[in-house]
Design a protein around this motif. Structure first.
Motif, PDB file in Angstrom:
ATOM      1  N   LEU A   1       0.923  -1.309   0.016  1.00  0.00           N
ATOM      2  CA  LEU A   1      -0.003  -0.174  -0.033  1.00  0.00           C
ATOM      3  C   LEU A   1       0.684   1.102   0.152  1.00  0.00           C
ATOM      4  CD1 LEU A   1      -2.308  -0.842   2.899  1.00  0.00           C
ATOM      5  CD2 LEU A   1      -2.484  -1.625   0.604  1.00  0.00           C
ATOM      6  N   LEU A   2       0.381   2.471  -0.738  1.00  0.00           N
ATOM      7  CA  LEU A   2       1.240   3.486  -0.686  1.00  0.00           C
ATOM      8  C   LEU A   2       0.312   4.587   0.199  1.00  0.00           C
ATOM      9  CD1 LEU A   2       3.422   5.532  -1.798  1.00  0.00           C
ATOM     10  CD2 LEU A   2       1.807   5.602  -3.726  1.00  0.00           C
ATOM     11  N   THR A   3       0.791   5.526   1.066  1.00  0.00           N
ATOM     12  CA  THR A   3       0.290   6.415   1.908  1.00  0.00           C
ATOM     13  C   THR A   3       1.261   7.534   2.009  1.00  0.00           C
ATOM     14  OG1 THR A   3      -1.000   6.736   4.069  1.00  0.00           O
ATOM     15  CG2 THR A   3       1.109   5.208   4.169  1.00  0.00           C
ATOM     16  N   SER A   4       0.535   8.430   2.922  1.00  0.00           N
ATOM     17  CA  SER A   4       1.475   9.727   3.383  1.00  0.00           C
ATOM     18  C   SER A   4       2.181   9.156   4.571  1.00  0.00           C
ATOM     19  CB  SER A   4       0.672  10.800   3.849  1.00  0.00           C
ATOM     20  OG  SER A   4      -0.148  11.343   2.512  1.00  0.00           O
TER      21      SER A   4
ATOM     22  N   THR B   1      -7.276  -6.063   8.069  1.00  0.00           N
ATOM     23  CA  THR B   1      -5.844  -6.902   8.322  1.00  0.00           C
ATOM     24  C   THR B   1      -4.847  -5.921   8.844  1.00  0.00           C
ATOM     25  OG1 THR B   1      -4.664  -6.234   6.585  1.00  0.00           O
ATOM     26  CG2 THR B   1      -6.368  -8.024   6.135  1.00  0.00           C
ATOM     27  N   GLY B   2      -4.135  -6.398   9.708  1.00  0.00           N
ATOM     28  CA  GLY B   2      -3.039  -5.796  10.333  1.00  0.00           C
ATOM     29  C   GLY B   2      -1.933  -5.043   9.010  1.00  0.00           C
ATOM     30  N   ILE B   3      -1.268  -4.206   9.409  1.00  0.00           N
ATOM     31  CA  ILE B   3      -0.399  -3.458   8.332  1.00  0.00           C
ATOM     32  C   ILE B   3       1.020  -3.424   9.244  1.00  0.00           C
ATOM     33  CG2 ILE B   3      -2.100  -2.387   6.988  1.00  0.00           C
ATOM     34  CD1 ILE B   3      -1.256   0.195   8.718  1.00  0.00           C
ATOM     35  N   SER B   4       2.036  -3.293   8.363  1.00  0.00           N
ATOM     36  CA  SER B   4       3.515  -3.078   8.815  1.00  0.00           C
ATOM     37  C   SER B   4       4.056  -2.123   7.908  1.00  0.00           C
ATOM     38  CB  SER B   4       4.393  -4.050   8.916  1.00  0.00           C
ATOM     39  OG  SER B   4       4.362  -4.993   7.886  1.00  0.00           O
ATOM     40  N   VAL B   5       4.917  -1.315   8.431  1.00  0.00           N
ATOM     41  CA  VAL B   5       5.662  -0.106   7.424  1.00  0.00           C
ATOM     42  C   VAL B   5       6.814  -0.685   6.834  1.00  0.00           C
ATOM     43  CG1 VAL B   5       6.510   2.342   7.541  1.00  0.00           C
ATOM     44  CG2 VAL B   5       5.013   1.810   9.145  1.00  0.00           C
ATOM     45  N   VAL B   6       6.816  -0.821   5.842  1.00  0.00           N
ATOM     46  CA  VAL B   6       7.949  -1.309   4.701  1.00  0.00           C
ATOM     47  C   VAL B   6       8.969  -0.229   4.803  1.00  0.00           C
ATOM     48  CG1 VAL B   6       8.695  -2.060   2.617  1.00  0.00           C
ATOM     49  CG2 VAL B   6       6.482  -2.834   3.459  1.00  0.00           C
ATOM     50  N   GLY B   7       8.483   0.915   4.531  1.00  0.00           N
ATOM     51  CA  GLY B   7       9.736   1.989   4.333  1.00  0.00           C
ATOM     52  C   GLY B   7       8.763   3.354   4.543  1.00  0.00           C
ATOM     53  N   SER B   8       9.375   4.564   4.961  1.00  0.00           N
ATOM     54  CA  SER B   8       8.857   5.632   5.139  1.00  0.00           C
ATOM     55  C   SER B   8       9.973   6.962   4.752  1.00  0.00           C
ATOM     56  CB  SER B   8       8.355   5.888   6.499  1.00  0.00           C
ATOM     57  OG  SER B   8       7.829   7.388   6.645  1.00  0.00           O
ATOM     58  N   ASP B   9       9.488   7.842   4.016  1.00  0.00           N
ATOM     59  CA  ASP B   9      10.302   8.763   3.541  1.00  0.00           C
ATOM     60  C   ASP B   9       9.649  10.013   3.998  1.00  0.00           C
ATOM     61  OD1 ASP B   9      12.534  10.051   2.232  1.00  0.00           O
ATOM     62  OD2 ASP B   9      11.204  10.499   0.396  1.00  0.00           O
TER      63      ASP B   9
ATOM     64  N   ALA C   1       5.187   7.101   2.053  1.00  0.00           N
ATOM     65  CA  ALA C   1       5.403   5.543   2.883  1.00  0.00           C
ATOM     66  C   ALA C   1       4.618   4.380   2.001  1.00  0.00           C
ATOM     67  CB  ALA C   1       5.008   5.740   4.306  1.00  0.00           C
ATOM     68  N   VAL C   2       5.474   3.245   2.165  1.00  0.00           N
ATOM     69  CA  VAL C   2       4.860   2.225   1.678  1.00  0.00           C
ATOM     70  C   VAL C   2       4.619   1.223   2.977  1.00  0.00           C
ATOM     71  CG1 VAL C   2       5.522   0.144   0.219  1.00  0.00           C
ATOM     72  CG2 VAL C   2       5.969   2.208  -0.575  1.00  0.00           C
ATOM     73  N   LEU C   3       3.365   0.458   2.912  1.00  0.00           N
ATOM     74  CA  LEU C   3       2.971  -0.495   3.784  1.00  0.00           C
ATOM     75  C   LEU C   3       2.692  -1.730   3.351  1.00  0.00           C
ATOM     76  CD1 LEU C   3       0.026   1.816   5.486  1.00  0.00           C
ATOM     77  CD2 LEU C   3       2.575   2.165   5.986  1.00  0.00           C
ATOM     78  N   ARG C   4       2.768  -2.899   4.232  1.00  0.00           N
ATOM     79  CA  ARG C   4       2.309  -4.351   3.651  1.00  0.00           C
ATOM     80  C   ARG C   4       1.136  -4.657   4.507  1.00  0.00           C
ATOM     81  NH1 ARG C   4       5.561  -8.440   1.208  1.00  0.00           N
ATOM     82  NH2 ARG C   4       3.942  -9.765   0.378  1.00  0.00           N
ATOM     83  N   ALA C   5       0.084  -4.948   3.942  1.00  0.00           N
ATOM     84  CA  ALA C   5      -0.941  -5.487   4.735  1.00  0.00           C
ATOM     85  C   ALA C   5      -0.781  -6.878   4.763  1.00  0.00           C
ATOM     86  CB  ALA C   5      -2.057  -5.021   3.945  1.00  0.00           C
ATOM     87  N   ASP C   6      -1.323  -7.614   5.487  1.00  0.00           N
ATOM     88  CA  ASP C   6      -1.414  -9.049   5.783  1.00  0.00           C
ATOM     89  C   ASP C   6      -2.665  -9.635   4.936  1.00  0.00           C
ATOM     90  OD1 ASP C   6       0.531  -8.873   7.518  1.00  0.00           O
ATOM     91  OD2 ASP C   6      -0.692  -8.777   9.330  1.00  0.00           O
ATOM     92  N   ALA C   7      -2.642  -9.216   3.436  1.00  0.00           N
ATOM     93  CA  ALA C   7      -3.680  -9.769   2.790  1.00  0.00           C
ATOM     94  C   ALA C   7      -3.157  -9.973   1.449  1.00  0.00           C
ATOM     95  CB  ALA C   7      -4.788  -8.765   2.628  1.00  0.00           C
ATOM     96  N   GLY C   8      -3.597 -10.880   0.672  1.00  0.00           N
ATOM     97  CA  GLY C   8      -3.405 -11.069  -0.741  1.00  0.00           C
ATOM     98  C   GLY C   8      -4.522 -10.880  -1.666  1.00  0.00           C
ATOM     99  N   ASP C   9      -4.315 -10.979  -2.787  1.00  0.00           N
ATOM    100  CA  ASP C   9      -5.353 -10.900  -3.951  1.00  0.00           C
ATOM    101  C   ASP C   9      -6.172  -9.577  -3.844  1.00  0.00           C
ATOM    102  OD1 ASP C   9      -6.812 -11.790  -6.225  1.00  0.00           O
ATOM    103  OD2 ASP C   9      -8.456 -12.654  -4.708  1.00  0.00           O
ATOM    104  N   LEU C  10      -5.278  -8.585  -3.652  1.00  0.00           N
ATOM    105  CA  LEU C  10      -5.919  -7.164  -3.644  1.00  0.00           C
ATOM    106  C   LEU C  10      -5.816  -6.591  -5.167  1.00  0.00           C
ATOM    107  CD1 LEU C  10      -3.805  -5.709  -0.445  1.00  0.00           C
ATOM    108  CD2 LEU C  10      -6.528  -6.683  -0.691  1.00  0.00           C
ATOM    109  N   GLN C  11      -6.712  -5.613  -5.380  1.00  0.00           N
ATOM    110  CA  GLN C  11      -6.851  -4.964  -6.453  1.00  0.00           C
ATOM    111  C   GLN C  11      -6.131  -3.754  -6.535  1.00  0.00           C
ATOM    112  OE1 GLN C  11     -10.888  -4.683  -8.400  1.00  0.00           O
ATOM    113  NE2 GLN C  11     -10.181  -2.539  -8.944  1.00  0.00           N
ATOM    114  N   PRO C  12      -4.901  -3.646  -7.312  1.00  0.00           N
ATOM    115  CA  PRO C  12      -4.199  -2.264  -7.218  1.00  0.00           C
ATOM    116  C   PRO C  12      -4.934  -1.508  -8.162  1.00  0.00           C
ATOM    117  CG  PRO C  12      -3.200  -3.926  -8.639  1.00  0.00           C
ATOM    118  CD  PRO C  12      -4.266  -4.935  -7.858  1.00  0.00           C
ATOM    119  N   ALA C  13      -4.518  -0.119  -7.698  1.00  0.00           N
ATOM    120  CA  ALA C  13      -4.888   0.959  -8.563  1.00  0.00           C
ATOM    121  C   ALA C  13      -3.856   1.260  -9.626  1.00  0.00           C
ATOM    122  CB  ALA C  13      -4.791   2.182  -7.572  1.00  0.00           C
ATOM    123  N   GLN C  14      -4.370   1.848 -10.882  1.00  0.00           N
ATOM    124  CA  GLN C  14      -3.695   2.098 -11.761  1.00  0.00           C
ATOM    125  C   GLN C  14      -2.775   3.462 -11.628  1.00  0.00           C
ATOM    126  OE1 GLN C  14      -5.376   2.404 -15.670  1.00  0.00           O
ATOM    127  NE2 GLN C  14      -3.673   3.017 -16.754  1.00  0.00           N
ATOM    128  N   LEU C  15      -1.618   3.584 -11.574  1.00  0.00           N
ATOM    129  CA  LEU C  15      -0.946   4.920 -11.574  1.00  0.00           C
ATOM    130  C   LEU C  15      -0.760   5.487 -12.617  1.00  0.00           C
ATOM    131  CD1 LEU C  15       1.708   3.787  -8.934  1.00  0.00           C
ATOM    132  CD2 LEU C  15      -0.677   4.353  -8.367  1.00  0.00           C
TER     133      LEU C  15
END
Length: 308
Positions: free
Chosen positions: A48-51, A71-79, A85-99
């Protein structure tokens, strides 16, 4: 249904599964505090991408999705210097947005903001691009500040909790990450562009963003037309400060110099320079072309790593 409404409905339906609502717990001096934000799905396996400010100082958090999963989330990296910031959710088969590409935006263009304002999940507001090329000062509290350039200004209603959510164009592409309220009726979003994509990749790969620095402070805007005309050049960034003992100082750069190019790549504003100061340049000599008192000269600098 009219065409305007139809476009917004289609955008909202297309992004419904790609924008998550965040709940985070932060430790403060007054105890634990619960905060809310939003995030955009960028990969089906949970990224996931967030602020960055949404998850700054967070101890724990959860993400809820349009299909009802939480689901729970963890911080992969933050700038903090890009407020991403990029997060990782404890979930699969999500629908990504088109950037998309914010470089293609035009003032007056329709945009839709999707997020979690005031805890009201999956809220949709619409407006237009009110301005482009805005500057947003970001950075850790009490630490160094940096301007995020080319920020998008919109009149789509944003409220606390929208941060980290999607700013979407009429083609259903995410063109910005909503990040701040600029005042009544105005909001700001970090643009999705080439530089942003590099930051996302670095956060996913390394958990952080490495930046090179020349040891100068430069004017954030291009030269004013009268000055550029007087100098006979359109390109160039004014050096307003040279950091003592930094790479530029060792190379003899002086305040008032105009930085014209870095390794042959012309620069004309702070964004151009920031785009070139990637981590790969740290410790590697580069050629900088300067204009001083009407004379053009080339100096060799060895960029150092920017430390926050």
């Amino acid at each position: 249904m009219d065409a305007y409404s139809q476009t917004i409905v289609e955008v909202a339906e297309a992004l419904a599964a790609s924008v998550a609502n965040l709940q985070v717990t932060r430790r403060t001096r007054r105890g634990d505090a619960l905060g809310a934000g939003s995030a955009v799905v960028i990969a089906p396996d949970g990224y996931l991408l967030t602020s960055a400010h949404v998850v700054e100082g967070s101890m724990a958090g959860t993400a809820s999705f349009g299909d009802g999963r939480e689901t729970g989330i963890s911080v992969v990296g933050s700038d903090s210097l890009s407020d991403l910031a990029v997060l990782r959710a404890d979930a699969g088969d999500l629908q990504p947005a088109q950037l998309g590409d914010a470089e293609e935006l035009r003032v007056g263009q329709l945009v839709v903001a999707i997020g979690n304002p005031q805890g009201f999940s999956s809220s949709v507001t619409a407006g237009v691009v009110s301005g482009l090329g805005r500057s947003l000062p970001v950075g850790r509290r009490g630490g160094p500040q940096r301007l995020v350039e080319n920020v998008i200004q919109t009149d789509a209603a944003l409220n606390p909790g929208n941060s980290g959510g999607a700013l979407v164009d009429s083609a259903r592409r995410v063109v910005g990450i909503n990040t701040a309220l600029a005042g009544f009726g105005l909001g700001l979003a970090v643009p999705i562009n080439q530089a942003t994509r590099s930051i996302i990749s670095a956060l996913m790969r390394d958990g952080r963003v490495r930046r090179a620095q020349l040891g100068v402070a430069v004017a954030p805007r291009p030269l004013a037309p009268p000055i550029a005309a007087r100098l006979g050049r359109r390109r160039g960034i004014e050096v307003v400060q040279v950091i003592e003992h930094g790479a530029a100082a060792r190379a003899g750069v002086q305040p008032g110099d105009l930085l014209l190019a870095v390794d042959g790549v012309a620069v004309e504003d702070a964004t151009d320079l920031q785009r070139l100061m990637v981590g790969e340049r740290i410790g590697k000599p580069l050629q900088a072309t300067l204009l001083r008192a009407g004379d053009e000269r080339t100096v060799t600098l060895v960029p150092e790593e920017l430390t926050a």
